[in-house]
Design a protein around this motif. Sequence first.
Motif, PDB file in Angstrom:
ATOM      1  N   VAL A 332       0.843  -1.197   0.000  1.00 41.90           N
ATOM      2  CA  VAL A 332       0.000   0.000   0.000  1.00 41.90           C
ATOM      3  C   VAL A 332       0.876   1.244   0.000  1.00 41.90           C
ATOM      4  O   VAL A 332       1.763   1.395   0.848  1.00 41.90           O
ATOM      5  CB  VAL A 332      -0.931   0.021   1.226  1.00 41.90           C
ATOM      6  N   ALA A 333       0.639   2.139  -0.950  1.00 39.45           N
ATOM      7  CA  ALA A 333       1.296   3.445  -0.975  1.00 39.45           C
ATOM      8  C   ALA A 333       0.402   4.432  -0.228  1.00 39.45           C
ATOM      9  O   ALA A 333      -0.785   4.569  -0.538  1.00 39.45           O
ATOM     10  CB  ALA A 333       1.513   3.913  -2.405  1.00 39.45           C
ATOM     11  N   VAL A 334       0.976   5.111   0.759  1.00 44.09           N
ATOM     12  CA  VAL A 334       0.244   6.065   1.597  1.00 44.09           C
ATOM     13  C   VAL A 334       0.756   7.458   1.283  1.00 44.09           C
ATOM     14  O   VAL A 334       1.924   7.771   1.538  1.00 44.09           O
ATOM     15  CB  VAL A 334       0.446   5.744   3.091  1.00 44.09           C
ATOM     16  N   LEU A 335      -0.096   8.309   0.715  1.00 45.58           N
ATOM     17  CA  LEU A 335       0.279   9.683   0.384  1.00 45.58           C
ATOM     18  C   LEU A 335      -0.349  10.641   1.388  1.00 45.58           C
ATOM     19  O   LEU A 335      -1.564  10.664   1.564  1.00 45.58           O
ATOM     20  CB  LEU A 335      -0.167  10.037  -1.036  1.00 45.58           C
ATOM     21  N   ARG A 336       0.530  11.457   2.033  1.00 46.09           N
ATOM     22  CA  ARG A 336       0.073  12.403   3.054  1.00 46.09           C
ATOM     23  C   ARG A 336       0.711  13.771   2.782  1.00 46.09           C
ATOM     24  O   ARG A 336       1.611  14.222   3.498  1.00 46.09           O
ATOM     25  CB  ARG A 336       0.449  11.900   4.447  1.00 46.09           C
ATOM     26  N   PRO A 337       0.262  14.476   1.757  1.00 43.10           N
ATOM     27  CA  PRO A 337       0.890  15.760   1.417  1.00 43.10           C
ATOM     28  C   PRO A 337       0.654  16.819   2.495  1.00 43.10           C
ATOM     29  O   PRO A 337      -0.427  16.892   3.090  1.00 43.10           O
ATOM     30  CB  PRO A 337       0.221  16.141   0.097  1.00 43.10           C
ATOM     31  N   GLU A 338       1.659  17.637   2.736  1.00 46.22           N
ATOM     32  CA  GLU A 338       1.540  18.775   3.636  1.00 46.22           C
ATOM     33  C   GLU A 338       1.079  19.967   2.799  1.00 46.22           C
ATOM     34  O   GLU A 338       1.881  20.718   2.253  1.00 46.22           O
ATOM     35  CB  GLU A 338       2.892  19.073   4.305  1.00 46.22           C
ATOM     36  N   ASP A 339      -0.242  20.097   2.655  1.00 48.18           N
ATOM     37  CA  ASP A 339      -0.798  21.107   1.758  1.00 48.18           C
ATOM     38  C   ASP A 339      -2.145  21.558   2.313  1.00 48.18           C
ATOM     39  O   ASP A 339      -3.125  20.808   2.281  1.00 48.18           O
ATOM     40  CB  ASP A 339      -0.967  20.520   0.357  1.00 48.18           C
ATOM     41  N   ALA A 340      -2.190  22.779   2.809  1.00 49.84           N
ATOM     42  CA  ALA A 340      -3.411  23.302   3.419  1.00 49.84           C
ATOM     43  C   ALA A 340      -4.562  23.392   2.430  1.00 49.84           C
ATOM     44  O   ALA A 340      -5.735  23.455   2.839  1.00 49.84           O
ATOM     45  CB  ALA A 340      -3.136  24.682   4.027  1.00 49.84           C
ATOM     46  N   ARG A 341      -4.261  23.392   1.129  1.00 54.94           N
ATOM     47  CA  ARG A 341      -5.321  23.492   0.117  1.00 54.94           C
ATOM     48  C   ARG A 341      -6.120  22.207  -0.024  1.00 54.94           C
ATOM     49  O   ARG A 341      -7.150  22.182  -0.700  1.00 54.94           O
ATOM     50  CB  ARG A 341      -4.691  23.861  -1.228  1.00 54.94           C
ATOM     51  N   LEU A 342      -5.658  21.131   0.611  1.00 56.91           N
ATOM     52  CA  LEU A 342      -6.323  19.836   0.461  1.00 56.91           C
ATOM     53  C   LEU A 342      -7.189  19.464   1.661  1.00 56.91           C
ATOM     54  O   LEU A 342      -7.757  18.381   1.682  1.00 56.91           O
ATOM     55  CB  LEU A 342      -5.273  18.738   0.254  1.00 56.91           C
ATOM     56  N   ASP A 345      -9.140  22.514   7.330  1.00 58.59           N
ATOM     57  CA  ASP A 345      -8.384  23.294   8.305  1.00 58.59           C
ATOM     58  C   ASP A 345      -7.251  22.427   8.832  1.00 58.59           C
ATOM     59  O   ASP A 345      -7.108  21.262   8.459  1.00 58.59           O
ATOM     60  CB  ASP A 345      -9.294  23.775   9.449  1.00 58.59           C
ATOM     61  N   ASP A 346      -6.446  23.000   9.714  1.00 63.96           N
ATOM     62  CA  ASP A 346      -5.280  22.273  10.223  1.00 63.96           C
ATOM     63  C   ASP A 346      -5.629  21.164  11.207  1.00 63.96           C
ATOM     64  O   ASP A 346      -4.743  20.431  11.656  1.00 63.96           O
ATOM     65  CB  ASP A 346      -4.307  23.255  10.888  1.00 63.96           C
ATOM     66  N   GLY A 347      -6.905  21.053  11.540  1.00 66.11           N
ATOM     67  CA  GLY A 347      -7.345  19.976  12.418  1.00 66.11           C
ATOM     68  C   GLY A 347      -7.790  18.742  11.666  1.00 66.11           C
ATOM     69  O   GLY A 347      -8.376  17.825  12.263  1.00 66.11           O
ATOM     70  N   HIS A 348      -7.512  18.697  10.361  1.00 61.31           N
ATOM     71  CA  HIS A 348      -7.897  17.556   9.535  1.00 61.31           C
ATOM     72  C   HIS A 348      -6.774  17.218   8.567  1.00 61.31           C
ATOM     73  O   HIS A 348      -5.845  18.015   8.368  1.00 61.31           O
ATOM     74  CB  HIS A 348      -9.186  17.854   8.763  1.00 61.31           C
ATOM     75  N   GLU A 349      -6.891  16.058   7.925  1.00 59.33           N
ATOM     76  CA  GLU A 349      -5.868  15.601   6.992  1.00 59.33           C
ATOM     77  C   GLU A 349      -6.517  14.814   5.857  1.00 59.33           C
ATOM     78  O   GLU A 349      -7.458  14.049   6.081  1.00 59.33           O
ATOM     79  CB  GLU A 349      -4.841  14.723   7.720  1.00 59.33           C
ATOM     80  N   ALA A 350      -6.015  15.022   4.649  1.00 57.51           N
ATOM     81  CA  ALA A 350      -6.457  14.262   3.477  1.00 57.51           C
ATOM     82  C   ALA A 350      -5.383  13.241   3.120  1.00 57.51           C
ATOM     83  O   ALA A 350      -4.225  13.607   2.901  1.00 57.51           O
ATOM     84  CB  ALA A 350      -6.702  15.190   2.294  1.00 57.51           C
ATOM     85  N   VAL A 351      -5.745  11.970   3.075  1.00 58.28           N
ATOM     86  CA  VAL A 351      -4.792  10.888   2.840  1.00 58.28           C
ATOM     87  C   VAL A 351      -5.294  10.011   1.692  1.00 58.28           C
ATOM     88  O   VAL A 351      -6.492   9.722   1.602  1.00 58.28           O
ATOM     89  CB  VAL A 351      -4.593  10.030   4.107  1.00 58.28           C
ATOM     90  N   THR A 352      -4.374   9.578   0.840  1.00 63.10           N
ATOM     91  CA  THR A 352      -4.710   8.698  -0.272  1.00 63.10           C
ATOM     92  C   THR A 352      -3.939   7.388  -0.142  1.00 63.10           C
ATOM     93  O   THR A 352      -2.717   7.398   0.048  1.00 63.10           O
ATOM     94  CB  THR A 352      -4.366   9.359  -1.619  1.00 63.10           C
ATOM     95  N   LEU A 353      -4.660   6.270  -0.240  1.00 64.36           N
ATOM     96  CA  LEU A 353      -4.061   4.939  -0.213  1.00 64.36           C
ATOM     97  C   LEU A 353      -4.218   4.313  -1.598  1.00 64.36           C
ATOM     98  O   LEU A 353      -5.317   4.331  -2.163  1.00 64.36           O
ATOM     99  CB  LEU A 353      -4.747   4.046   0.829  1.00 64.36           C
ATOM    100  N   THR A 354      -3.130   3.756  -2.113  1.00 60.05           N
ATOM    101  CA  THR A 354      -3.165   3.186  -3.461  1.00 60.05           C
ATOM    102  C   THR A 354      -2.533   1.799  -3.475  1.00 60.05           C
ATOM    103  O   THR A 354      -1.498   1.583  -2.844  1.00 60.05           O
ATOM    104  CB  THR A 354      -2.417   4.089  -4.457  1.00 60.05           C
ATOM    105  N   VAL A 355      -3.175   0.875  -4.206  1.00 53.20           N
ATOM    106  CA  VAL A 355      -2.685  -0.494  -4.345  1.00 53.20           C
ATOM    107  C   VAL A 355      -2.739  -0.877  -5.826  1.00 53.20           C
ATOM    108  O   VAL A 355      -3.695  -0.531  -6.527  1.00 53.20           O
ATOM    109  CB  VAL A 355      -3.554  -1.486  -3.532  1.00 53.20           C
TER     110      VAL A 355
END
Length: 474
Positions: A332-342, A345-355
């Motif tokens: 599994v590839a886990v992508l966790r970009p440090e990008d406020a545009r995604l 707010d700073d209390g959340h995170e957008a993560v993508t998992l790819t197989v």
Amino acid sequence: MARIAVIGAGMGSLAAAARLATGGHRVAVYERAQTYGGGVGRYERDGFAFDTGPGLLHLPAVYRDLFVKTGKETLERTVELVQVDPASRHLLPDGTGFALPNASRAGVVAALDEAFGAGAGERWSEVMNRARAVWEVTRRPLLEDTLAADTGPLGRDPYPARRGLFGRGSARTLAEVGRRELKHPGLVSLLAGYVLAYGYDPGTAPASAAVLPYMEQTFGSWYVGGGLRALADAVYERCLARGVEFHFGAEVADVVEKDGRAVGVELADGTLADADTVVRGTPRDPLPVDLARFTVLLALRGPRPAGTAHRTIVHGADSAHDGRPGTGAPTVAVLRPEDARLRPDDGHEAVTLTVTVPAQGPVDWTAEGYADAFADRVVEVAEAAIPGLSERILWREVRTPADTERQTGFRGGAVPGPALAGASGAYLRTGNRARAEGLYLVGGSAHPGGGLAHAGMSGAIVADLIAGGPGGSR
């Protein structure tokens, strides 16, 4: 100047259209969807945003050249381009973890020695040296020039035979390269992971596929601020600035030919559009149904911890995973970009998992409950990279190969990989000149194959051919 009809608005088509319009041609693009970018898509919901295609850019020089050749604004002045460092973090099934620096051969050697013991980094470096030989031999004929009429030389694997204690011997597949030259299971898994990311099975991909990690480690991995979709936006805007005309929701049913020459396109509604030249950027002859990507988009509560790697690979099976229970854990590839545009707010995170998985067909990803059950397994594996992941999920969006097929038109949702030498030409793509005069082929199903960089090269080759050149992207 010529009237040129471009079928499809994928990245290869856009790259060709921008170059052709800059050359003074009247260019019209016909796209069946309501947007551009092809596989470089975007999903937005509740303040979260995700790339639904590639998450990193390799060989950015391809797009630097595109922007230099089509206007005054350079790539860096058009999009935010950030070199990712570390390039990747890796977690192995035995608990070993290590991070590899971006575009630093010495740094990679040191990291692998620390993870696997003295000498491990040197063995990896030796394989990359042989991959460099592949790059030097194939760079022009396989990437920068249009496909030669005689593809025989590219059917022979250029990966150098290894000289050693037991004499000469040639590895036929990338998996053999790992077993015979890297030996350590951790290094074998690392090599396999790079190739899986490009949609190839290490057990069948030719040894020359070692050039893929070589390219990434040599030229670096880059993130586009706002996500890779921002690159598609920028290329589209460049097309508009050069006067390219776009028709969305305009599916092309056929290329119109007269006396063996392409003279226009016929739309699904029966409309005819005349053209002096046609560029097809959509798949026509189906590619072999091979491998595809399964993606889970995660909206998470809680901030992204400081120092988090942009990309983490959680290694499992060193081959494509079909989602069946009892077949081990997928990689599994886990992508966790440090990008406020995604994120909202700073209390959340957008993560993508790819197989990497089998395409739709060999596996029925539409079967009731199948995709959701596999998504559960993917999230479970990703917990190694994000402790407590399950408790942080607000919602998730699952994208299967069947979804990719509907979006892109590629049979089975198979994502075309880049062209490779060897295997008697099985990994080559269709040449850029079609059978009919005045018809050219661009994009993932044409030379030099799939991937963002390769799409840009394909567009440059086709534009050069139409301009009367030899068909080179240099």
